[in-house]
Design an enzyme around this catalytic site. Structure first.
Site, PDB file in Angstrom:
ATOM      1  N   THR A 135       0.823  -1.205   0.000  1.00  0.00           N
ATOM      2  CA  THR A 135       0.000   0.000   0.000  1.00  0.00           C
ATOM      3  C   THR A 135       0.860   1.260   0.000  1.00  0.00           C
ATOM      4  OG1 THR A 135      -1.529   1.250   1.389  1.00  0.00           O
ATOM      5  CG2 THR A 135      -0.099  -0.262   2.546  1.00  0.00           C
ATOM      6  N   ASP A 136       0.267   2.372  -0.443  1.00  0.00           N
ATOM      7  CA  ASP A 136       0.971   3.663  -0.350  1.00  0.00           C
ATOM      8  C   ASP A 136       1.121   4.120   1.099  1.00  0.00           C
ATOM      9  OD1 ASP A 136      -1.697   4.347   0.131  1.00  0.00           O
ATOM     10  OD2 ASP A 136      -1.831   5.841  -1.466  1.00  0.00           O
ATOM     11  N   GLU A 137       0.296   3.549   1.996  1.00  0.00           N
ATOM     12  CA  GLU A 137       0.301   4.048   3.382  1.00  0.00           C
ATOM     13  C   GLU A 137       1.634   3.800   4.093  1.00  0.00           C
ATOM     14  OE1 GLU A 137      -3.111   3.470   5.764  1.00  0.00           O
ATOM     15  OE2 GLU A 137      -4.482   3.736   4.096  1.00  0.00           O
ATOM     16  N   TYR A 161      -2.047  -0.523  11.009  1.00  0.00           N
ATOM     17  CA  TYR A 161      -2.211  -1.189   9.699  1.00  0.00           C
ATOM     18  C   TYR A 161      -0.987  -0.947   8.825  1.00  0.00           C
ATOM     19  CZ  TYR A 161      -3.460  -1.590   4.768  1.00  0.00           C
ATOM     20  OH  TYR A 161      -3.435  -1.885   3.428  1.00  0.00           O
ATOM     21  N   LYS A 165       1.893  -3.566   7.331  1.00  0.00           N
ATOM     22  CA  LYS A 165       2.169  -3.752   5.898  1.00  0.00           C
ATOM     23  C   LYS A 165       3.641  -3.448   5.601  1.00  0.00           C
ATOM     24  CE  LYS A 165      -0.377  -4.595   2.957  1.00  0.00           C
ATOM     25  NZ  LYS A 165      -0.800  -5.912   2.400  1.00  0.00           N
TER      26      LYS A 165
HETATM   27  P1  NAD Z   1     -10.194  -7.106   1.860  1.00  0.00           P
HETATM   28  O1  NAD Z   1     -10.246  -6.837   3.313  1.00  0.00           O
HETATM   29  O2  NAD Z   1     -11.384  -6.810   1.003  1.00  0.00           O
HETATM   30  O3  NAD Z   1      -9.843  -8.651   1.597  1.00  0.00           O
HETATM   31  C1  NAD Z   1      -8.887  -9.339   2.358  1.00  0.00           C
HETATM   32  C2  NAD Z   1      -9.077 -10.837   2.088  1.00  0.00           C
HETATM   33  O4  NAD Z   1      -8.055 -11.535   2.797  1.00  0.00           O
HETATM   34  C3  NAD Z   1     -10.422 -11.370   2.581  1.00  0.00           C
HETATM   35  O5  NAD Z   1     -10.993 -12.222   1.605  1.00  0.00           O
HETATM   36  C4  NAD Z   1     -10.069 -12.169   3.826  1.00  0.00           C
HETATM   37  O6  NAD Z   1     -10.946 -13.244   4.090  1.00  0.00           O
HETATM   38  C5  NAD Z   1      -8.662 -12.646   3.482  1.00  0.00           C
HETATM   39  N1  NAD Z   1      -7.849 -12.947   4.672  1.00  0.00           N
HETATM   40  C6  NAD Z   1      -7.674 -12.175   5.773  1.00  0.00           C
HETATM   41  N2  NAD Z   1      -6.877 -12.811   6.652  1.00  0.00           N
HETATM   42  C7  NAD Z   1      -6.516 -13.991   6.087  1.00  0.00           C
HETATM   43  C8  NAD Z   1      -5.693 -15.054   6.499  1.00  0.00           C
HETATM   44  N3  NAD Z   1      -5.073 -15.052   7.694  1.00  0.00           N
HETATM   45  N4  NAD Z   1      -5.538 -16.110   5.661  1.00  0.00           N
HETATM   46  C9  NAD Z   1      -6.163 -16.138   4.453  1.00  0.00           C
HETATM   47  N5  NAD Z   1      -6.975 -15.149   4.029  1.00  0.00           N
HETATM   48  C10 NAD Z   1      -7.149 -14.084   4.831  1.00  0.00           C
HETATM   49  O7  NAD Z   1      -8.912  -6.349   1.341  1.00  0.00           O
HETATM   50  P2  NAD Z   1      -8.623  -5.649  -0.054  1.00  0.00           P
HETATM   51  O8  NAD Z   1      -9.097  -4.261  -0.003  1.00  0.00           O
HETATM   52  O9  NAD Z   1      -9.054  -6.541  -1.135  1.00  0.00           O
HETATM   53  O10 NAD Z   1      -7.029  -5.591   0.008  1.00  0.00           O
HETATM   54  C11 NAD Z   1      -6.238  -6.643  -0.549  1.00  0.00           C
HETATM   55  C12 NAD Z   1      -4.778  -6.312  -0.348  1.00  0.00           C
HETATM   56  O11 NAD Z   1      -4.478  -5.072  -0.971  1.00  0.00           O
HETATM   57  C13 NAD Z   1      -4.340  -6.165   1.091  1.00  0.00           C
HETATM   58  O12 NAD Z   1      -3.048  -6.706   1.231  1.00  0.00           O
HETATM   59  C14 NAD Z   1      -4.314  -4.666   1.325  1.00  0.00           C
HETATM   60  O13 NAD Z   1      -3.389  -4.308   2.318  1.00  0.00           O
HETATM   61  C15 NAD Z   1      -3.862  -4.188  -0.041  1.00  0.00           C
HETATM   62  N6  NAD Z   1      -4.290  -2.832  -0.399  1.00  0.00           N
HETATM   63  C16 NAD Z   1      -5.620  -2.501  -0.409  1.00  0.00           C
HETATM   64  C17 NAD Z   1      -5.992  -1.236  -0.835  1.00  0.00           C
HETATM   65  C18 NAD Z   1      -7.439  -0.802  -0.881  1.00  0.00           C
HETATM   66  O14 NAD Z   1      -7.698   0.361  -1.141  1.00  0.00           O
HETATM   67  N7  NAD Z   1      -8.390  -1.671  -0.661  1.00  0.00           N
HETATM   68  C19 NAD Z   1      -5.020  -0.307  -1.210  1.00  0.00           C
HETATM   69  C20 NAD Z   1      -3.673  -0.667  -1.112  1.00  0.00           C
HETATM   70  C21 NAD Z   1      -3.319  -1.954  -0.754  1.00  0.00           C
HETATM   71  O1  DAU Z   2      -4.138   4.107   0.666  1.00  0.00           O
HETATM   72  C1  DAU Z   2      -4.332   2.740   0.530  1.00  0.00           C
HETATM   73  C2  DAU Z   2      -5.231   2.242   1.638  1.00  0.00           C
HETATM   74  O2  DAU Z   2      -6.531   2.723   1.341  1.00  0.00           O
HETATM   75  C3  DAU Z   2      -5.236   0.726   1.780  1.00  0.00           C
HETATM   76  O3  DAU Z   2      -3.958   0.282   2.108  1.00  0.00           O
HETATM   77  C4  DAU Z   2      -6.267   0.283   2.828  1.00  0.00           C
HETATM   78  O4  DAU Z   2      -6.349  -1.133   2.841  1.00  0.00           O
HETATM   79  C5  DAU Z   2      -7.608   0.847   2.437  1.00  0.00           C
HETATM   80  O5  DAU Z   2      -8.565   0.544   3.428  1.00  0.00           O
HETATM   81  C6  DAU Z   2      -7.527   2.366   2.270  1.00  0.00           C
HETATM   82  O6  DAU Z   2      -7.274   3.017   3.543  1.00  0.00           O
HETATM   83  P1  DAU Z   2      -7.992   4.387   3.932  1.00  0.00           P
HETATM   84  O7  DAU Z   2      -7.957   4.518   5.403  1.00  0.00           O
HETATM   85  O8  DAU Z   2      -7.482   5.526   3.142  1.00  0.00           O
HETATM   86  O9  DAU Z   2      -9.493   4.056   3.389  1.00  0.00           O
HETATM   87  P2  DAU Z   2     -10.939   4.319   4.021  1.00  0.00           P
HETATM   88  O10 DAU Z   2     -11.932   4.008   2.947  1.00  0.00           O
HETATM   89  O11 DAU Z   2     -11.115   3.648   5.342  1.00  0.00           O
HETATM   90  O12 DAU Z   2     -10.947   5.885   4.254  1.00  0.00           O
HETATM   91  C7  DAU Z   2     -10.710   6.782   3.191  1.00  0.00           C
HETATM   92  C8  DAU Z   2     -10.704   8.184   3.775  1.00  0.00           C
HETATM   93  O13 DAU Z   2     -12.036   8.502   4.211  1.00  0.00           O
HETATM   94  C9  DAU Z   2      -9.818   8.342   4.991  1.00  0.00           C
HETATM   95  O14 DAU Z   2      -9.226   9.635   4.960  1.00  0.00           O
HETATM   96  C10 DAU Z   2     -10.783   8.225   6.163  1.00  0.00           C
HETATM   97  C11 DAU Z   2     -12.060   8.814   5.611  1.00  0.00           C
HETATM   98  N1  DAU Z   2     -13.331   8.259   6.151  1.00  0.00           N
HETATM   99  C12 DAU Z   2     -13.470   6.902   6.168  1.00  0.00           C
HETATM  100  C13 DAU Z   2     -14.629   6.338   6.653  1.00  0.00           C
HETATM  101  C14 DAU Z   2     -14.796   4.826   6.696  1.00  0.00           C
HETATM  102  C15 DAU Z   2     -14.339   9.099   6.565  1.00  0.00           C
HETATM  103  O15 DAU Z   2     -14.203  10.344   6.531  1.00  0.00           O
HETATM  104  N2  DAU Z   2     -15.496   8.541   7.037  1.00  0.00           N
HETATM  105  C16 DAU Z   2     -15.678   7.185   7.119  1.00  0.00           C
HETATM  106  O16 DAU Z   2     -16.752   6.748   7.616  1.00  0.00           O
END
Ligand code: NAD
Ligand code: DAU
Length: 356
Positions: A135-137, A161, A165
């Site tokens: 992730t970018d985080e 988190y 990562k």
């Molecule tokens: P998500 O939470 O939707 O899905 C995670 C999946 O992993 C789920 O299906 C869950 O059941 C499975 N899982 C969790 N723990 C497990 C374990 N111990 N063993 C096997 N499976 C397990 O997440 P996502 O948004 O699809 O993110 C996928 C990946 O991308 C993650 O590594 C996350 O850090 C990364 N990522 C997500 C975002 C985003 O915006 N969603 C951005 C940057 C990076």
């Molecule tokens: O940047 C990549 C990341 O983006 C991933 O690594 C994470 O897995 C993914 O969950 C996401 O993290 P964020 O914390 O940025 O996403 P989230 O959707 O939870 O929140 C986006 C922004 O919105 C953040 O600044 C928090 C804000 N927010 C979120 C929620 C759930 C609100 O203002 N209100 C809300 O209820």
């Protein structure tokens, strides 16, 4: 690629990636190892392009014996590692599970993969690959006007988190450096699109707006994210698998810089247009207590992947948000199956009650 192990393939990005891979690679078989935690669902895997080339394995990446068996029994040549705890707010309320899944789980998977790779003669990256999704985080937070993050920026994670990562990324790189284990790594920005679990900002706001519920905006709503459509992300991962050099990493972002508040406004207007209710949804916005340690701004410099692999995002935020809103409005069965879970309902109470 012949036999691909996808971890976390029942989640948001993993399930979208399996669809992409099946379309682009008509001979690949996907083995999908997923623990089905609260955010994983078999609903995300309905109607895959080719169900006969997908095998679901219900299990935990922390179970080394299981991972060993999966790798050997299915002669895996490519691992794409998505499985993680992914929600920042949950990591603030309970960091332990993030350490377990994201750090111990990645270590367990890496160690099984390393032993399997070594036992098979230490194949080069053309014949064996571990691709890690990050992730970018991990880069921390940017001040206004600071340039977008390149791959060279030092890590500075700020939430449990992102720290988990970052630890996983360091482990992956250490395996490459120490054992010459073949890996690639991508750091991407905030994904959005179909099948995202509705506790993340965009689906939460779409569904609350549709039901005329309050729209919670943390703090002043002027935080900035770089929104990447999940299909653009999956296309980028595929290019990396096909073309990237061993032990390389790429940043992937959508190339936009909206504030959270402007995202919420756009969604309100889209829901007003698609499901009119007589009063503008913007009136439902409620400013609530901020996320502790909230990162202010993310921005990714994707020029390396554009230059070296020819990737560019194809979804504008305008079009992507419109399509995503249409998807959530058009899939009420998916929404109700996910939201019926007791765990989801208790999360909503836990996260939002104390913010009021
Ligand atoms: P998500 O939470 O939707 O899905 C995670 C999946 O992993 C789920 O299906 C869950 O059941 C499975 N899982 C969790 N723990 C497990 C374990 N111990 N063993 C096997 N499976 C397990 O997440 P996502 O948004 O699809 O993110 C996928 C990946 O991308 C993650 O590594 C996350 O850090 C990364 N990522 C997500 C975002 C985003 O915006 N969603 C951005 C940057 C990076
Ligand atoms: O940047 C990549 C990341 O983006 C991933 O690594 C994470 O897995 C993914 O969950 C996401 O993290 P964020 O914390 O940025 O996403 P989230 O959707 O939870 O929140 C986006 C922004 O919105 C953040 O600044 C928090 C804000 N927010 C979120 C929620 C759930 C609100 O203002 N209100 C809300 O209820």
């Amino acid at each position: 690629m012949k036999n691909v192990l996808v971890t976390g393939g029942a989640g948001f990005i993993g399930s979208n990636f399996i669809r992409t891979l099946q379309i682009k690679e008509p001979l690949v078989h996907v083995y999908n190892l997923d623990a089905l935690t609260y955010s994983g669902s078999l609903e995300n895997l309905r109607g895959l392009p080719d169900e006969s080339r997908h095998s679901f394995i219900h299990g935990d990446i922390c179970d080394g014996a299981l991972v060993d068996r999966v790798l050997q029994d299915h002669e895996i040549d490519t691992i794409v590692h998505f499985a993680a705890e992914s929600h920042v707010d949950r990591s603030i309320l309970g960091p332990g599970q993030f350490v377990q899944t994201n750090i111990v789980g990645t270590y367990t998977l890496l160690e099984s993969a390393r032993k399997y790779w070594a036992a098979n003669g230490g194949l080069d990256s053309a014949r064996f690959r571990f691709h890690h999704i990050s992730t970018d985080e991990v880069f921390g937070t940017l001040k206004p006007g600071e340039p977008a993050w390149t791959e060279e920026i030092p890590y500075a994670p700020s939430s449990p988190y992102s720290a988990s990562k970052a630890s996983a990324d360091h482990l992956v790189r250490s395996y490459g450096h120490t054992y010459h284990f073949p890996y690639t790594l991508t750091n991407c920005s905030n994904n959005y699109g179909p099948n995202q679990f509705p506790e993340k900002l965009i689906p939460l706001i779409i569904l609350n707006a549709l039901e005329n519920k309050p729209l919670p905006v943390y703090g002043d709503g002027n935080q900035i994210r770089d929104w990447l459509h999940v299909q653009d992300h999956c296309d980028a991962i595929y290019l990396v698998l096909k073309q990237a050099k061993d032990r390389s990493s790429y940043n992937i972002g959508g190339g936009n810089q909206p504030t959270n508040l402007s995202i919420v406004h756009k969604i309100c207007d889209l829901v007003d247009e698609m499901s009119p209710c007589g009063t503008p949804r913007r009136g439902l916005i409620q400013y609530v207590k901020d996320r502790p340690g909230h990162d202010r701004r993310y921005a990714m410099d994707s020029s390396k992947i554009s230059r070296e692999l020819g990737w560019v995002p194809t979804h504008t935020l305008e079009l992507g948000l419109r399509e995503t809103t249409e998807w959530y409005l058009g899939h009420p069965e998916w929404v109700s199956a996910i939201r019926q879970q007791v765990e989801y309902q208790s999360w909503v109470v836990k996260n939002y009650e104390e913010r009021k």
